[in-house]
Design a protein around this motif. Structure first.
Motif, PDB file in Angstrom:
ATOM      1  N   THR A  65     -38.814   4.362 -26.266  1.00 54.93           N
ATOM      2  CA  THR A  65     -39.186   3.465 -27.355  1.00 54.93           C
ATOM      3  C   THR A  65     -39.189   2.038 -26.842  1.00 54.93           C
ATOM      4  O   THR A  65     -38.743   1.760 -25.723  1.00 54.93           O
ATOM      5  CB  THR A  65     -38.190   3.570 -28.519  1.00 54.93           C
ATOM      6  N   THR A  66     -39.670   1.131 -27.666  1.00 57.41           N
ATOM      7  CA  THR A  66     -39.650  -0.285 -27.277  1.00 57.41           C
ATOM      8  C   THR A  66     -38.211  -0.802 -27.173  1.00 57.41           C
ATOM      9  O   THR A  66     -37.947  -1.744 -26.429  1.00 57.41           O
ATOM     10  CB  THR A  66     -40.430  -1.134 -28.289  1.00 57.41           C
ATOM     11  N   VAL A  67     -37.299  -0.181 -27.896  1.00 62.35           N
ATOM     12  CA  VAL A  67     -35.887  -0.572 -27.793  1.00 62.35           C
ATOM     13  C   VAL A  67     -35.348  -0.183 -26.416  1.00 62.35           C
ATOM     14  O   VAL A  67     -34.626  -0.958 -25.770  1.00 62.35           O
ATOM     15  CB  VAL A  67     -35.059   0.082 -28.911  1.00 62.35           C
ATOM     16  N   VAL A  89     -23.024   4.643  -6.897  1.00 64.14           N
ATOM     17  CA  VAL A  89     -24.242   4.923  -7.664  1.00 64.14           C
ATOM     18  C   VAL A  89     -25.335   3.929  -7.270  1.00 64.14           C
ATOM     19  O   VAL A  89     -25.123   2.714  -7.314  1.00 64.14           O
ATOM     20  CB  VAL A  89     -23.972   4.837  -9.181  1.00 64.14           C
ATOM     21  N   ARG A  90     -26.502   4.445  -6.898  1.00 64.14           N
ATOM     22  CA  ARG A  90     -27.638   3.597  -6.510  1.00 64.14           C
ATOM     23  C   ARG A  90     -28.409   3.185  -7.759  1.00 64.14           C
ATOM     24  O   ARG A  90     -29.519   3.645  -8.039  1.00 64.14           O
ATOM     25  CB  ARG A  90     -28.528   4.356  -5.540  1.00 64.14           C
ATOM     26  N   TYR A  91     -27.805   2.291  -8.512  1.00 64.95           N
ATOM     27  CA  TYR A  91     -28.354   1.911  -9.811  1.00 64.95           C
ATOM     28  C   TYR A  91     -29.722   1.252  -9.683  1.00 64.95           C
ATOM     29  O   TYR A  91     -30.614   1.500 -10.506  1.00 64.95           O
ATOM     30  CB  TYR A  91     -27.387   0.963 -10.524  1.00 64.95           C
ATOM     31  N   GLY A  92     -29.909   0.386  -8.690  1.00 62.25           N
ATOM     32  CA  GLY A  92     -31.183  -0.320  -8.553  1.00 62.25           C
ATOM     33  C   GLY A  92     -32.354   0.627  -8.416  1.00 62.25           C
ATOM     34  O   GLY A  92     -33.418   0.420  -9.007  1.00 62.25           O
ATOM     35  N   GLU A  93     -32.176   1.673  -7.632  1.00 63.46           N
ATOM     36  CA  GLU A  93     -33.225   2.668  -7.459  1.00 63.46           C
ATOM     37  C   GLU A  93     -33.452   3.443  -8.750  1.00 63.46           C
ATOM     38  O   GLU A  93     -34.600   3.729  -9.132  1.00 63.46           O
ATOM     39  CB  GLU A  93     -32.822   3.622  -6.328  1.00 63.46           C
ATOM     40  N   LEU A  94     -32.376   3.760  -9.459  1.00 64.56           N
ATOM     41  CA  LEU A  94     -32.490   4.515 -10.702  1.00 64.56           C
ATOM     42  C   LEU A  94     -33.205   3.712 -11.783  1.00 64.56           C
ATOM     43  O   LEU A  94     -34.054   4.251 -12.508  1.00 64.56           O
ATOM     44  CB  LEU A  94     -31.099   4.916 -11.197  1.00 64.56           C
ATOM     45  N   VAL A  95     -32.890   2.424 -11.906  1.00 62.93           N
ATOM     46  CA  VAL A  95     -33.519   1.627 -12.960  1.00 62.93           C
ATOM     47  C   VAL A  95     -35.008   1.439 -12.682  1.00 62.93           C
ATOM     48  O   VAL A  95     -35.818   1.357 -13.614  1.00 62.93           O
ATOM     49  CB  VAL A  95     -32.788   0.277 -13.137  1.00 62.93           C
ATOM     50  N   ASP A  96     -35.410   1.400 -11.397  1.00 63.38           N
ATOM     51  CA  ASP A  96     -36.841   1.347 -11.076  1.00 63.38           C
ATOM     52  C   ASP A  96     -37.551   2.603 -11.560  1.00 63.38           C
ATOM     53  O   ASP A  96     -38.660   2.544 -12.113  1.00 63.38           O
ATOM     54  CB  ASP A  96     -37.045   1.183  -9.568  1.00 63.38           C
ATOM     55  N   ILE A  97     -36.920   3.755 -11.362  1.00 62.62           N
ATOM     56  CA  ILE A  97     -37.500   5.013 -11.825  1.00 62.62           C
ATOM     57  C   ILE A  97     -37.583   5.022 -13.338  1.00 62.62           C
ATOM     58  O   ILE A  97     -38.613   5.392 -13.933  1.00 62.62           O
ATOM     59  CB  ILE A  97     -36.662   6.213 -11.317  1.00 62.62           C
ATOM     60  N   GLY A  98     -36.511   4.611 -13.998  1.00 58.18           N
ATOM     61  CA  GLY A  98     -36.496   4.574 -15.457  1.00 58.18           C
ATOM     62  C   GLY A  98     -37.546   3.645 -16.037  1.00 58.18           C
ATOM     63  O   GLY A  98     -38.225   3.993 -17.012  1.00 58.18           O
ATOM     64  N   ARG A  99     -37.692   2.484 -15.457  1.00 56.09           N
ATOM     65  CA  ARG A  99     -38.694   1.535 -15.949  1.00 56.09           C
ATOM     66  C   ARG A  99     -40.102   2.079 -15.804  1.00 56.09           C
ATOM     67  O   ARG A  99     -40.953   1.870 -16.670  1.00 56.09           O
ATOM     68  CB  ARG A  99     -38.561   0.210 -15.185  1.00 56.09           C
ATOM     69  N   ALA A 100     -40.362   2.772 -14.695  1.00 55.17           N
ATOM     70  CA  ALA A 100     -41.692   3.345 -14.499  1.00 55.17           C
ATOM     71  C   ALA A 100     -42.000   4.405 -15.555  1.00 55.17           C
ATOM     72  O   ALA A 100     -43.119   4.478 -16.089  1.00 55.17           O
ATOM     73  CB  ALA A 100     -41.794   3.939 -13.096  1.00 55.17           C
ATOM     74  N   VAL A 101     -41.015   5.219 -15.897  1.00 53.69           N
ATOM     75  CA  VAL A 101     -41.208   6.248 -16.926  1.00 53.69           C
ATOM     76  C   VAL A 101     -41.444   5.593 -18.282  1.00 53.69           C
ATOM     77  O   VAL A 101     -42.348   5.995 -19.033  1.00 53.69           O
ATOM     78  CB  VAL A 101     -39.987   7.192 -16.983  1.00 53.69           C
ATOM     79  N   VAL A 102     -40.655   4.586 -18.607  1.00 55.42           N
ATOM     80  CA  VAL A 102     -40.828   3.885 -19.883  1.00 55.42           C
ATOM     81  C   VAL A 102     -42.202   3.240 -19.955  1.00 55.42           C
ATOM     82  O   VAL A 102     -42.891   3.318 -20.982  1.00 55.42           O
ATOM     83  CB  VAL A 102     -39.726   2.813 -20.070  1.00 55.42           C
ATOM     84  N   HIS A 103     -42.612   2.597 -18.872  1.00 52.27           N
ATOM     85  CA  HIS A 103     -43.930   1.950 -18.874  1.00 52.27           C
ATOM     86  C   HIS A 103     -45.034   2.970 -19.094  1.00 52.27           C
ATOM     87  O   HIS A 103     -46.008   2.703 -19.818  1.00 52.27           O
ATOM     88  CB  HIS A 103     -44.144   1.209 -17.554  1.00 52.27           C
TER      89      HIS A 103
END
Length: 422
Positions: A65-67, A89-103
């Protein structure tokens, strides 16, 4: 952390990597204690642990969602949490993956798409950025104070080629020219070239190397980031074939991006090995200087100024090089003022200061409050983004640490003979 990834990502390379990262998280929450946005907002979803839960839900099939997008957008990607995390935990790599899915699921509004495309176009083109910055500087008196502060020009300096030392040494290294740095910090690469010249090293700006790709990478344009990366990899592999010793980064944010080219180009078999080669030969300027006989430099006047130093997140957290610049300055008998909260981000974070101005300014003021507490005459840092962002909030000069060493060398430039090659 137990996971059950959805079919759309489970058996993909990204899914397998995300699954491994998620499973390494033990929910301890130590990361929230050092997260800048959690410190400001106090919302679990604006800290690393909460964002990890959001990404886990996405990858297990819950619709974005937008939230969700808002909470991930608010992340600075400073990676302070990686330094703090006891589980690695490799958070930076994980957040890149998450952002791509959200986008991919939510996208952006028309206004956001236009704004981001404009920023990407301007910031990755040095000539276009220089022209727009010059116009903004000329008419900054017409702008609100919040915007006019962004158009502070550095002291006039000649372009890189005219300031490059004329002689060549056996030891040669390449340097990234950068996108915004030639405009906002035109003296930095020239200063690095002069200081390394005194140590018997020639610094070269190689044709074909340009933007590191970080701006595109963090603004939903992965393909454009990969195009920049491939161009740099090609240029630097050729340089390495010709005998260059290393690739030097004078901006720690760019250095982080280049060192992670193998991760960015992991799905491109033509570039996997070449990207690894470039990464293995890429060093922050401080890594190079720390190994040299810097005590032999004929420096004068450093002790006459009062210095404060801000370590960029990209250097201390992403590249895991805490204290390297401070160590160099100590070896040169430079005294730094006490500085609390050195682990926290200044709020620059690449384009974050443009996309999240309110949070960015709060972090900048918090950072400057600590940096200026000891009454320094100058503030030093190691990244052009931090340098410009901090300068927009203070009248004290903010400069790259190599510029301070270069200024201290200036009185000896004419008198000293050429150093012998080693």
């Amino acid at each position: 952390m137990q996971t059950n990834l959805a079919d759309f990502i489970r058996d993909t390379p990204r899914g397998q990597r995300a699954d491994a990262i998620l499973r390494s998280c033990v929910h301890c929450g130590f990361c929230n204690a050092t997260c800048p946005t959690y410190q400001l907002l106090g919302d679990e979803l604006d800290g690393p642990r909460g964002r990890i839960y959001l990404i886990k839900q996405l990858l297990e099939g819950e619709a974005a969602t937008t939230v969700t997008q808002l909470h991930l957008d608010r992340c600075l990607t400073c990676r302070n949490c990686e330094t703090t995390c006891p589980s690695g935990v490799r958070y930076g790599e994980l957040v890149d993956i998450g952002r791509a899915v959200v986008h991919g699921q939510v996208g952006r509004s028309l206004g956001e798409r236009v704004a981001r495309a404009t920023m990407r176009t301007v910031l990755t083109s040095p000539s276009l950025f220089a022209a727009i910055f010059s116009v903004g500087h000329a008419f900054k008196w017409l702008l609100p104070e919040r915007l006019s502060r962004q158009f502070k020009l550095p002291e006039p300096a000649g372009p890189w080629p005219s300031e490059q030392p004329g002689s060549s040494h056996r030891r040669r290294m390449a340097v990234l020219g950068g996108c915004v740095q030639p405009v906002l910090g035109p003296r930095i690469n020239a200063a690095a070239a002069r200081v390394l010249h005194r140590l018997g090293i020639t610094l070269e700006l190689r044709a074909g190397s340009a933007c590191c790709g970080a701006v595109d990478h963090h603004m939903d344009a992965a393909d454009a980031a990969k195009t920049h990366a491939r161009a740099n990899v090609d240029a630097w592999c050729k340089a390495l074939d010709e005998g260059l010793e290393a690739i030097v980064m004078t901006a720690s944010g760019c250095g982080t991006m280049v060192k992670e080219y193998p991760q960015l180009l992991a799905d491109d078999p033509r570039y996997q090995a070449k990207a690894r080669r470039v990464s293995d030969h890429t060093f922050d300027l401080a890594e190079i200087m720390a190994k040299e006989a810097i005590e032999t430099l004929p420096l004068t006047g450093l002790e006459q100024a009062c210095w404060s130093y801000h370590p960029p997140c990209s250097l201390q957290h992403a590249q895991q090089l805490p204290g390297v610049v401070e160590g160099i300055l100590r070896r040169l008998d430079v005294t730094l003022t006490a500085n609390a909260e050195t682990h926290l981000c200044c709020g620059s974070a690449g384009t974050y200061s443009l996309l999240q101005p309110a949070l960015s300014e709060q972090l900048r003021e918090r950072k400057l409050n600590h940096l200026e507490r000891g009454g320094p005459t100058h503030i030093l840092t190691a990244n052009i983004g931090c340098m410009h962002h901090l300068q927009s909030g203070t009248e004290r000069p903010v400069m790259h640490w190599i510029e301070a060493l270069d200024q201290a060398l200036r009185p000896a430039q004419e008198d000293c003979q050429e150093p012998a090659d080693q």
